[in-house]
Write a protein that holds these residues in place. Structure first.
Motif, PDB file in Angstrom:
ATOM      1  N   ALA A  74      47.554  35.814  39.565  1.00  0.00           N
ATOM      2  CA  ALA A  74      46.128  35.571  39.322  1.00  0.00           C
ATOM      3  C   ALA A  74      45.521  34.615  40.340  1.00  0.00           C
ATOM      4  N   SER A  75      46.349  33.781  40.984  1.00  0.00           N
ATOM      5  CA  SER A  75      45.825  32.839  41.979  1.00  0.00           C
ATOM      6  C   SER A  75      45.341  33.544  43.245  1.00  0.00           C
ATOM      7  N   GLY A  76      45.681  34.811  43.400  1.00  0.00           N
ATOM      8  CA  GLY A  76      45.203  35.546  44.565  1.00  0.00           C
ATOM      9  C   GLY A  76      43.699  35.705  44.586  1.00  0.00           C
ATOM     10  N   SER A  77      43.088  35.796  43.396  1.00  0.00           N
ATOM     11  CA  SER A  77      41.635  35.981  43.321  1.00  0.00           C
ATOM     12  C   SER A  77      40.853  34.775  43.854  1.00  0.00           C
ATOM     13  N   ILE A  84      46.741  42.460  45.753  1.00  0.00           N
ATOM     14  CA  ILE A  84      45.722  43.275  45.082  1.00  0.00           C
ATOM     15  C   ILE A  84      44.619  42.383  44.530  1.00  0.00           C
ATOM     16  N   GLN A  85      44.999  41.264  43.905  1.00  0.00           N
ATOM     17  CA  GLN A  85      44.014  40.328  43.376  1.00  0.00           C
ATOM     18  C   GLN A  85      43.209  39.681  44.510  1.00  0.00           C
ATOM     19  N   PHE A  86      43.878  39.357  45.608  1.00  0.00           N
ATOM     20  CA  PHE A  86      43.236  38.744  46.766  1.00  0.00           C
ATOM     21  C   PHE A  86      42.150  39.669  47.326  1.00  0.00           C
ATOM     22  N   CYS A  87      42.451  40.968  47.393  1.00  0.00           N
ATOM     23  CA  CYS A  87      41.507  41.935  47.960  1.00  0.00           C
ATOM     24  C   CYS A  87      40.554  42.504  46.923  1.00  0.00           C
ATOM     25  N   ALA A 101      55.575  41.197  42.652  1.00  0.00           N
ATOM     26  CA  ALA A 101      54.651  40.090  42.353  1.00  0.00           C
ATOM     27  C   ALA A 101      53.775  39.769  43.564  1.00  0.00           C
ATOM     28  N   PHE A 102      54.371  39.783  44.756  1.00  0.00           N
ATOM     29  CA  PHE A 102      53.605  39.514  45.974  1.00  0.00           C
ATOM     30  C   PHE A 102      52.576  40.617  46.220  1.00  0.00           C
ATOM     31  N   GLY A 103      52.967  41.868  46.002  1.00  0.00           N
ATOM     32  CA  GLY A 103      52.028  42.973  46.159  1.00  0.00           C
ATOM     33  C   GLY A 103      50.868  42.882  45.187  1.00  0.00           C
ATOM     34  N   THR A 122      43.097  49.560  40.207  1.00  0.00           N
ATOM     35  CA  THR A 122      44.250  48.729  40.560  1.00  0.00           C
ATOM     36  C   THR A 122      44.367  47.449  39.750  1.00  0.00           C
ATOM     37  N   TYR A 123      43.251  46.920  39.230  1.00  0.00           N
ATOM     38  CA  TYR A 123      43.240  45.581  38.635  1.00  0.00           C
ATOM     39  C   TYR A 123      44.170  45.455  37.426  1.00  0.00           C
TER      40      TYR A 123
END
Length: 400
Positions: free
Chosen positions: A184-187, A58-61, A52-54, A160-161
């Protein structure tokens, strides 16, 4: 007579033994093993949370970095590509977003066939390579920037998305919506951090080349951590018997999936209106320019909170009910932008719209997952849904 009874009893015994063998074979068939794993998900554990962290990174980047294109748009328009109109430059960001969604048509089915690790590695390498290549671009080299930042980066994000969202279903069942909303909050978190960092790098003493390389190093390190963190579960990644065309035909007969796809496409068209025009409207109403810039930061910060809390609230209200409520709230808030007059109205609208739009985006993937009868087709369904929602990106960025 006794011989006849003996034959009958032997036949019955053979029949019972055959039933036992068939039942045993059914238990060990590939389809049933996948079903067993689905009903016996750990719903936690070290590798589940590490995955989940990984996926969060992915969403963050990924879309978190795409959201920072406004910084590049401003820099290209004023300095690097000053001879070109802003509408032409905006095609770079439009193509990145378009490919990030539509390449899921390819990466989704590949994920269903067990290619998760290959997709993550290749996609991450393409993202990192595109940013490092971008740092070598010189002023006026539009086509080089278009290819590396628009095409190469978009393909990498598209690989990756979808799979990084779908793999959550292999580790979580009861907590699936909660974890997907966290991922999803990473985005939006990336949409807060990347623009601030890029503004200081590109417009400061560092300059474009070294600034983009610093950004590329930061993104590459996070993508490396994400690739090392994510894992799949063996029982849930067996190759599906149905082909992609069969999954597409099944989707075309699924009325609820069609309604979800159509609704999400319509919502996404209106979704970007406050994001594009909040800052501009606040400046036109005489609000301080510096504060107007941070109106988007306020909105993205509230979006992070909305995405993080969506899964918690949806556990009580239901995913579908909370999704509908968030769309109604977003519609009302977009209309309320007519009343934007002062700092207080910008803050209230930014916080409210950021929160409810974050709720919707966080619940969209869990909603598709919840109404997918066979999770071996989840990647294909993501690909079809995201392809429709991403079709309008070029038109939006063209008008931006």
């Amino acid at each position: 007579m006794s011989m006849t009874q003996s034959k009958i009893s032997n036949a019955l015994a053979s029949h019972d033994k055959l039933n036992e063998l068939e039942e045993l074979g059914h238990r060990h068939s590939p389809d049933s093993s996948a079903l067993c794993s689905e009903s016996d998900l750990p719903d936690g554990g070290f590798w589940a949370w590490a995955t989940a962290f990984g996926c969060f990174l992915i969403q963050f980047c990924g879309f978190g970095y795409v959201s920072s294109f406004g910084v590049y748009q401003d820099f290209y328009t004023r300095i690097y590509l000053a001879d070109l109109p802003p509408s032409a430059i905006s095609w770079i960001g439009a193509l990145t977003s378009f490919l990030a969604d539509n390449v899921t048509l390819i990466s989704g089915p590949l994920y269903d066939r067990g290619w998760f690790y290959q997709l993550m590695i290749v996609g991450s390498l393409l993202q990192a390579l595109s940013l490092f290549a971008l740092s070598f671009a010189k002023p006026g080299q539009f086509y080089l920037i278009f290819m590396v930042q628009g095409v190469l980066s978009g393909i990498g994000m598209g690989l990756t998305y979808g799979p990084c969202m779908a793999v959550i279903s292999q580790h979580f069942s009861k907590r699936r919506t909660l974890v997907m909303s966290f991922v999803a909050s990473g985005s939006p978190l990336g949409a807060v951090i990347h623009p601030i960092m890029l503004n200081y790098l590109l417009n400061g003493s560092v300059g474009f080349a070294r600034g983009v390389r610093a950004s590329a190093g930061f993104v590459s390190a996070l993508l490396l951590i994400s690739c090392l963190s994510m894992r799949t579960r063996a029982l849930s990644t067996s190759k599906p018997t149905a082909s992609y065309s069969a999954a597409a035909r099944k989707c075309s007969r699924d009325v609820f999936f069609i309604l979800i796809t159509a609704g999400s496409t319509l919502f996404q068209i209106g979704y970007y209106f406050p994001i594009f025009y909040m800052q501009l409207d606040s400046i036109k109403h005489g609000i301080n320019v510096q504060f107007s810039f941070y109106s988007l930061v306020i909105m993205n910060g509230a979006c992070v909170i909305g995405r993080c809390t969506a899964g918690i609230i949806a556990a009580y209200t239901g995913t579908l009910n909370f999704t509908i409520a968030s769309t109604v709230a977003c519609s009302a808030l977009i209309i309320s932008m007519i009343a934007l007059r002062d700092v207080a109205s910008v803050v209230v609208l930014g916080l409210a719209y950021g929160y409810f739009s974050g709720v919707y985006i966080a619940l969209m993937v869990p909603l598709v997952t919840a109404f997918t009868p066979d999770l071996s087709e989840l990647g294909a369904r993501f690909g079809i849904c995201f392809a429709f929602t991403g079709v309008y990106y070029p038109a939006l960025f063209r008008n931006f």
